[in-house]
Write an enzyme that holds these catalytic residues in place. Structure first.
Site, PDB file in Angstrom:
ATOM      1  N   GLY A  28      48.702 -14.960 -25.277  1.00 32.77           N
ATOM      2  CA  GLY A  28      47.562 -14.158 -24.854  1.00 32.77           C
ATOM      3  C   GLY A  28      47.517 -12.885 -25.677  1.00 32.77           C
ATOM      4  O   GLY A  28      47.948 -12.859 -26.835  1.00 32.77           O
ATOM      5  N   SER A  55      46.002 -22.176 -26.518  1.00 39.08           N
ATOM      6  CA  SER A  55      46.919 -21.216 -27.144  1.00 39.08           C
ATOM      7  C   SER A  55      47.714 -21.872 -28.263  1.00 39.08           C
ATOM      8  O   SER A  55      47.960 -21.260 -29.309  1.00 39.08           O
ATOM      9  CB  SER A  55      47.873 -20.638 -26.091  1.00 39.08           C
ATOM     10  N   GLU A  86      51.676 -13.291 -12.666  1.00 41.40           N
ATOM     11  CA  GLU A  86      51.660 -14.198 -11.522  1.00 41.40           C
ATOM     12  C   GLU A  86      52.210 -15.582 -11.837  1.00 41.40           C
ATOM     13  O   GLU A  86      52.532 -16.356 -10.921  1.00 41.40           O
ATOM     14  CB  GLU A  86      50.230 -14.332 -10.958  1.00 41.40           C
ATOM     15  N   GLN A  88      54.886 -16.005 -14.114  1.00 42.46           N
ATOM     16  CA  GLN A  88      56.218 -15.901 -14.705  1.00 42.46           C
ATOM     17  C   GLN A  88      57.322 -16.485 -13.843  1.00 42.46           C
ATOM     18  O   GLN A  88      58.214 -17.183 -14.342  1.00 42.46           O
ATOM     19  CB  GLN A  88      56.527 -14.432 -15.044  1.00 42.46           C
ATOM     20  N   HIS A 110      56.687  -5.958 -19.170  1.00 40.58           N
ATOM     21  CA  HIS A 110      56.323  -5.278 -17.928  1.00 40.58           C
ATOM     22  C   HIS A 110      57.407  -5.631 -16.921  1.00 40.58           C
ATOM     23  O   HIS A 110      57.852  -6.783 -16.841  1.00 40.58           O
ATOM     24  CB  HIS A 110      54.947  -5.748 -17.449  1.00 40.58           C
ATOM     25  N   GLY A 136      47.773  -5.842 -26.339  1.00 42.93           N
ATOM     26  CA  GLY A 136      48.348  -6.586 -27.452  1.00 42.93           C
ATOM     27  C   GLY A 136      47.484  -6.585 -28.702  1.00 42.93           C
ATOM     28  O   GLY A 136      47.996  -6.556 -29.832  1.00 42.93           O
ATOM     29  N   GLU A 229      25.456   8.526 -21.422  1.00 41.47           N
ATOM     30  CA  GLU A 229      26.061   9.740 -20.886  1.00 41.47           C
ATOM     31  C   GLU A 229      27.372   9.489 -20.144  1.00 41.47           C
ATOM     32  O   GLU A 229      28.267  10.342 -20.178  1.00 41.47           O
ATOM     33  CB  GLU A 229      25.065  10.456 -19.967  1.00 41.47           C
ATOM     34  N   GLU A 233      29.948   7.913 -24.350  1.00 41.70           N
ATOM     35  CA  GLU A 233      30.616   9.144 -24.762  1.00 41.70           C
ATOM     36  C   GLU A 233      32.055   9.237 -24.261  1.00 41.70           C
ATOM     37  O   GLU A 233      32.851  10.013 -24.797  1.00 41.70           O
ATOM     38  CB  GLU A 233      29.817  10.366 -24.289  1.00 41.70           C
ATOM     39  N   SER A 254      30.904  21.736 -25.633  1.00 41.76           N
ATOM     40  CA  SER A 254      30.185  23.008 -25.501  1.00 41.76           C
ATOM     41  C   SER A 254      30.761  23.828 -24.355  1.00 41.76           C
ATOM     42  O   SER A 254      31.457  23.311 -23.470  1.00 41.76           O
ATOM     43  CB  SER A 254      28.704  22.735 -25.221  1.00 41.76           C
TER      44      SER A 254
END
Length: 341
Positions: A28, A55, A86, A88, A110, A136, A229, A233, A254
């Site tokens: 992934g 994959s 979920e 693993q 993680h 990744g 907006e 940005e 500003s």
């Protein structure tokens, strides 16, 4: 506050990782980014995948050697698990653990499954973490231009006595030593990562953007103006924050914007939001969120899929797609190509 120690390539045995065979499980976002960088750094890397799946086909297009997960684990010294959180535990119990041997290195990006004890590794297995602080695809794109994504490392079990050196060398190979590496713990990485995602960088930001967009549109303003907006940005200001903190952002905007920032921002994110964040953190620390998430994943993802559809159907996504396809920044140079990575 603890003293910050940043570890760079000059402090690392970069060749150590080249003496080890690496199996990356999954292709992934992180699997793609890390395995590509490992390969370009001269490492011996194979991918453990469902042969014949999407994959597997994508990985072969990039010239990788692919194997079943079982065979990849048997082949490797280091097993880096980069499939979704979920999945693993089940894959570990059924396909990885039965094929591991004493002294191997079990690696994560993680700490979720180790910290919440969804995965319990045998005591004779080294358990380490290398966690890039970015997606990744960014791990890959930064590496390609000669930079890197900062990463965390952690050691949970160290029967071989060299797990930190292995983690550092691996982190260097994916480009992290160019930017900086920090040592942490599985607990700290997991709990702060989940909190950051939920309260600020994903959940908080997306909810703030959508709510601001809705308020403007409901007040009769053009959804196109609202998009510029409150969403477009955002990227430009976050770049300034990333470079020099809130100070650089405030230096660039500003006086009107800076005054509005400091006087009105706390009215939007005030004590109610602070208490909500504290409640989120309690759920993370107790494991309540982890259990809720795993139950949702294992029970068919009904709520998850409904939320995905609601968000995909939001007006801001339709307006954004139209704007991005009409302006010059919308084409070319994409970090993510869903057909390839």
């Amino acid at each position: 506050m603890n003293n910050l120690e940043i570890i760079l390539d000059k402090d690392i045995n970069k060749d150590l990782i080249k003496t080890k065979k690496i199996a990356v499980i999954g292709f992934g976002s992180q699997g793609y980014g890390q395995s590509m960088n490992l390969k370009d750094s001269g490492c011996d890397v194979v991918l453990g995948l469902r042969l014949g799946g999407n994959s597997d086909k994508k990985a072969k297009q990039y010239g990788f050697r692919t194997m079943t997960i079982e065979d990849a684990v048997k082949y490797a010294d280091i097993v880096q698990i980069l499939i979704p959180d979920e999945l693993q535990a089940k894959v570990f119990e059924e396909q990885i653990k039965p094929n591991m041997r004493a002294g191997q290195y079990l690696m994560f990006s993680h700490g979720f499954n180790i910290h919440y004890k969804k995965i319990i590794a045998p005591k004779d297995i080294n358990v380490i973490m290398v966690a890039p602080k970015g997606p990744g695809h960014t791990v890959r794109s930064e590496y390609e231009i000669g930079r890197g994504v900062p990463s965390l490392i952690a050691v949970y079990q160290d029967p071989s006595g060299d797990s930190k050196d292995i983690a550092l060398s691996y982190a260097s190979a994916i480009g992290a030593g160019r930017a900086g590496i920090i040592e942490t713990t599985f607990k700290e990485e997991t709990e702060t990562d989940l909190f950051g995602e939920q309260a600020v960088i994903c959940g908080g930001v997306s909810a703030l953007i959508k709510t601001g967009f809705e308020v403007l549109v409901e007040a009769g303003y053009s959804p196109y103006m609202a998009y510029f907006e409150v969403l477009h940005e955002m990227k430009l200001l976050v770049d300034l924050i990333n470079q020099g903190g809130l100070a650089d952002m405030r230096y660039s905007i500003s006086n009107t914007a800076e005054y509005g920032d400091m006087t009105r921002g706390p009215k939007v994110i005030g004590e109610q939001s602070r208490q909500a964040m504290k409640n989120l953190l309690k759920d993370i620390q107790s494991g309540a969120f982890a259990d809720e998430f795993m139950n949702e994943m294992q029970s068919g993802c009904k709520k998850f899929n409904e939320l995905r559809k609601q968000n995909a159907d939001h007006l801001i996504e339709k307006v954004g797609q139209e704007i991005r396809s009409s302006f010059v920044w919308g084409d070319g140079g994409k970090i993510i190509d869903r057909n390839k990575n």
